[in-house]
Motif scaffolding. Structure first.
Motif, PDB file in Angstrom:
ATOM      1  N   GLU A 298       6.618   2.777   8.807  1.00  0.00           N
ATOM      2  CA  GLU A 298       7.223   3.571   7.742  1.00  0.00           C
ATOM      3  C   GLU A 298       8.240   2.730   6.977  1.00  0.00           C
ATOM      4  O   GLU A 298       8.360   2.828   5.753  1.00  0.00           O
ATOM      5  N   PHE A 299       8.971   1.881   7.690  1.00  0.00           N
ATOM      6  CA  PHE A 299       9.887   0.954   7.029  1.00  0.00           C
ATOM      7  C   PHE A 299       9.104   0.006   6.114  1.00  0.00           C
ATOM      8  O   PHE A 299       9.473  -0.214   4.960  1.00  0.00           O
ATOM      9  N   LEU A 300       8.013  -0.553   6.634  1.00  0.00           N
ATOM     10  CA  LEU A 300       7.206  -1.474   5.830  1.00  0.00           C
ATOM     11  C   LEU A 300       6.637  -0.791   4.588  1.00  0.00           C
ATOM     12  O   LEU A 300       6.476  -1.420   3.539  1.00  0.00           O
ATOM     13  N   SER A 301       6.351   0.497   4.707  1.00  0.00           N
ATOM     14  CA  SER A 301       5.827   1.238   3.561  1.00  0.00           C
ATOM     15  C   SER A 301       6.830   1.197   2.405  1.00  0.00           C
ATOM     16  O   SER A 301       6.464   0.923   1.254  1.00  0.00           O
ATOM     17  N   GLY A 302       8.098   1.431   2.700  1.00  0.00           N
ATOM     18  CA  GLY A 302       9.118   1.343   1.659  1.00  0.00           C
ATOM     19  C   GLY A 302       9.359  -0.086   1.203  1.00  0.00           C
ATOM     20  O   GLY A 302       9.647  -0.333   0.020  1.00  0.00           O
ATOM     21  N   PHE A 303       9.229  -1.019   2.109  1.00  0.00           N
ATOM     22  CA  PHE A 303       9.446  -2.432   1.789  1.00  0.00           C
ATOM     23  C   PHE A 303       8.457  -2.905   0.725  1.00  0.00           C
ATOM     24  O   PHE A 303       8.780  -3.765  -0.105  1.00  0.00           O
ATOM     25  N   ALA A 304       7.257  -2.336   0.711  1.00  0.00           N
ATOM     26  CA  ALA A 304       6.252  -2.712  -0.296  1.00  0.00           C
ATOM     27  C   ALA A 304       6.734  -2.369  -1.701  1.00  0.00           C
ATOM     28  O   ALA A 304       6.488  -3.124  -2.657  1.00  0.00           O
ATOM     29  N   GLU A 305       7.406  -1.244  -1.855  1.00  0.00           N
ATOM     30  CA  GLU A 305       7.934  -0.891  -3.174  1.00  0.00           C
ATOM     31  C   GLU A 305       9.041  -1.854  -3.588  1.00  0.00           C
ATOM     32  O   GLU A 305       9.191  -2.191  -4.767  1.00  0.00           O
ATOM     33  N   MET A 306       9.824  -2.326  -2.626  1.00  0.00           N
ATOM     34  CA  MET A 306      10.856  -3.316  -2.933  1.00  0.00           C
ATOM     35  C   MET A 306      10.215  -4.622  -3.401  1.00  0.00           C
ATOM     36  O   MET A 306      10.690  -5.257  -4.352  1.00  0.00           O
TER      37      MET A 306
ATOM     38  N   PHE B 201       2.890  -0.840 -11.361  1.00  0.00           N
ATOM     39  CA  PHE B 201       2.176  -2.011 -10.858  1.00  0.00           C
ATOM     40  C   PHE B 201       1.755  -1.785  -9.397  1.00  0.00           C
ATOM     41  O   PHE B 201       2.550  -1.345  -8.575  1.00  0.00           O
ATOM     42  N   GLY B 202       0.485  -2.075  -9.113  1.00  0.00           N
ATOM     43  CA  GLY B 202      -0.049  -1.882  -7.764  1.00  0.00           C
ATOM     44  C   GLY B 202      -0.571  -0.484  -7.494  1.00  0.00           C
ATOM     45  O   GLY B 202      -1.254  -0.250  -6.494  1.00  0.00           O
ATOM     46  N   HIS B 203      -0.265   0.462  -8.389  1.00  0.00           N
ATOM     47  CA  HIS B 203      -0.562   1.864  -8.104  1.00  0.00           C
ATOM     48  C   HIS B 203      -1.919   2.340  -8.616  1.00  0.00           C
ATOM     49  O   HIS B 203      -2.424   3.345  -8.121  1.00  0.00           O
ATOM     50  N   THR B 204      -2.497   1.663  -9.595  1.00  0.00           N
ATOM     51  CA  THR B 204      -3.819   2.101 -10.065  1.00  0.00           C
ATOM     52  C   THR B 204      -4.840   1.943  -8.944  1.00  0.00           C
ATOM     53  O   THR B 204      -5.541   2.898  -8.569  1.00  0.00           O
ATOM     54  N   PHE B 205      -4.903   0.772  -8.361  1.00  0.00           N
ATOM     55  CA  PHE B 205      -5.780   0.554  -7.213  1.00  0.00           C
ATOM     56  C   PHE B 205      -5.192   1.222  -5.959  1.00  0.00           C
ATOM     57  O   PHE B 205      -5.920   1.794  -5.156  1.00  0.00           O
ATOM     58  N   GLY B 206      -3.867   1.149  -5.817  1.00  0.00           N
ATOM     59  CA  GLY B 206      -3.226   1.700  -4.631  1.00  0.00           C
ATOM     60  C   GLY B 206      -3.431   3.188  -4.467  1.00  0.00           C
ATOM     61  O   GLY B 206      -3.748   3.672  -3.369  1.00  0.00           O
ATOM     62  N   HIS B 207      -3.271   3.954  -5.549  1.00  0.00           N
ATOM     63  CA  HIS B 207      -3.482   5.399  -5.463  1.00  0.00           C
ATOM     64  C   HIS B 207      -4.938   5.729  -5.160  1.00  0.00           C
ATOM     65  O   HIS B 207      -5.225   6.715  -4.472  1.00  0.00           O
ATOM     66  N   ALA B 208      -5.871   4.924  -5.673  1.00  0.00           N
ATOM     67  CA  ALA B 208      -7.280   5.149  -5.361  1.00  0.00           C
ATOM     68  C   ALA B 208      -7.536   4.953  -3.872  1.00  0.00           C
ATOM     69  O   ALA B 208      -8.217   5.767  -3.227  1.00  0.00           O
TER      70      ALA B 208
ATOM     71  N   GLY C 184       3.049   2.878   0.898  1.00  0.00           N
ATOM     72  CA  GLY C 184       3.401   1.492   0.631  1.00  0.00           C
ATOM     73  C   GLY C 184       2.316   0.508   1.011  1.00  0.00           C
ATOM     74  O   GLY C 184       2.123  -0.516   0.347  1.00  0.00           O
ATOM     75  N   PHE C 185       1.581   0.813   2.088  1.00  0.00           N
ATOM     76  CA  PHE C 185       0.462  -0.040   2.482  1.00  0.00           C
ATOM     77  C   PHE C 185      -0.608  -0.004   1.390  1.00  0.00           C
ATOM     78  O   PHE C 185      -1.161  -1.047   1.008  1.00  0.00           O
ATOM     79  N   ALA C 186      -0.911   1.196   0.882  1.00  0.00           N
ATOM     80  CA  ALA C 186      -1.907   1.323  -0.188  1.00  0.00           C
ATOM     81  C   ALA C 186      -1.459   0.551  -1.432  1.00  0.00           C
ATOM     82  O   ALA C 186      -2.263  -0.122  -2.085  1.00  0.00           O
ATOM     83  N   VAL C 187      -0.179   0.625  -1.754  1.00  0.00           N
ATOM     84  CA  VAL C 187       0.349  -0.110  -2.917  1.00  0.00           C
ATOM     85  C   VAL C 187       0.271  -1.619  -2.686  1.00  0.00           C
ATOM     86  O   VAL C 187      -0.036  -2.379  -3.609  1.00  0.00           O
ATOM     87  N   ALA C 188       0.528  -2.058  -1.458  1.00  0.00           N
ATOM     88  CA  ALA C 188       0.413  -3.494  -1.155  1.00  0.00           C
ATOM     89  C   ALA C 188      -1.008  -3.978  -1.389  1.00  0.00           C
ATOM     90  O   ALA C 188      -1.222  -5.031  -2.005  1.00  0.00           O
TER      91      ALA C 188
END
Length: 259
Positions: free
Chosen positions: A71-79, A141-148, A163-167
């Motif tokens: 869960e921490f890493l998920s937020g770290f991806a947005e950073m 950025f990262g969210h078009t593919f990430g949200h899919a 955040g994993f999906a966004v990464a």
């Protein structure tokens, strides 16, 4: 929680004041600030919502000490995303923090200042474009593919953390940026290697590419029949409203699968 709470507050009695006290890194660096509220609908991310600013956002790294590691890493991806679109030196600062503190990311005295820096980057884009008509779209950025990825695997019963999906989405969109925006190959390699080291890879079959493409076509950021995407020309130089063809998407997903 900040999305749902903010949406409820914004619609109850035509709107009441609310304060966000985010307790996850994802909420602290992304969801709680900027005024976006929303709920998922029929399998699509944040399909229903409004822009409504909290009266205040209260951040404390003390909440992060008991946070699940992923869960921490998920937020770290947005950073990481904020650093890519705004500040190259901050990206390497985050990578240095990760490699030095892998075993205790959540309980580290450095994290409060890093969160503060990340939120200030988001505020820069939000203050200049509150309702996302222009430069605020850089934050997608990262969210078009990430949200899919997120929507597809949620429907399949194997949900990904946001955040994993966004990464995974950033790796795909950085590759596209090398093809469309002349993003430097060397920077693509260093960032994608770092993201893959931290987040691994998402796996999908060639047959699933059509389903991912279809989800991208339903993204709320699109206009008309175009898939709208944010790419980067270089560190700190985002390019908004890049129109993607079906072949752009398919080639990128096939490249990602084979990489």
């Amino acid at each position: 929680i900040t999305d749902m709470g903010g949406f409820a507050a914004s619609t109850f009695k035509r709107g009441i004041n609310f304060v966000n006290i985010p307790t996850t890194l994802l909420a602290q660096t992304d969801a709680s600030a900027g005024g976006k509220t929303g709920i998922n609908y029929k399998g699509f991310k944040n399909e229903i919502g409004v822009f409504s600013q909290a009266e205040a956002v209260i951040l404390s790294s003390a909440f992060l000490r008991t946070l699940d590691y992923n869960e921490f890493l998920s937020g770290f991806a947005e950073m990481i995303k904020h650093a890519i679109i705004y500040d190259k030196s901050h990206f390497y600062e985050l990578m240095d923090f990760y490699h030095k503190n892998k075993a205790c990311l959540q309980d580290n005295s450095e994290i409060q200042s890093l969160v503060e820096k990340s939120v200030k980057i988001k505020e820069h884009f939000v203050k200049n474009d509150v309702t996302e008509k222009g430069i605020r779209k850089a934050l997608n950025f990262g969210h078009t593919f990430g949200h899919a990825f997120e929507s597809y695997f949620m429907a399949e019963g194997s949900p990904l953390k946001h955040g994993f999906a966004v990464a995974y989405g950033m790796v795909c969109e950085l590759y596209l940026a090398t093809q469309i925006c002349s993003f430097p190959i060397s920077d693509y390699e260093s960032i994608s290697t770092a993201l893959t080291e931290i987040y691994g890879k998402v796996t999908f079959s060639e047959a699933e590419i059509e389903k991912l493409l279809e989800l991208m076509k339903h993204d709320k950021k699109n206009r008309g029949n175009n898939i709208n995407c944010t790419l980067v020309k270089s560190f700190s130089e985002p390019i908004i409203d890049v129109k993607l063809s079906d072949s752009n998407v398919k080639q990128t997903l096939n490249y990602y699968r084979a990489k």
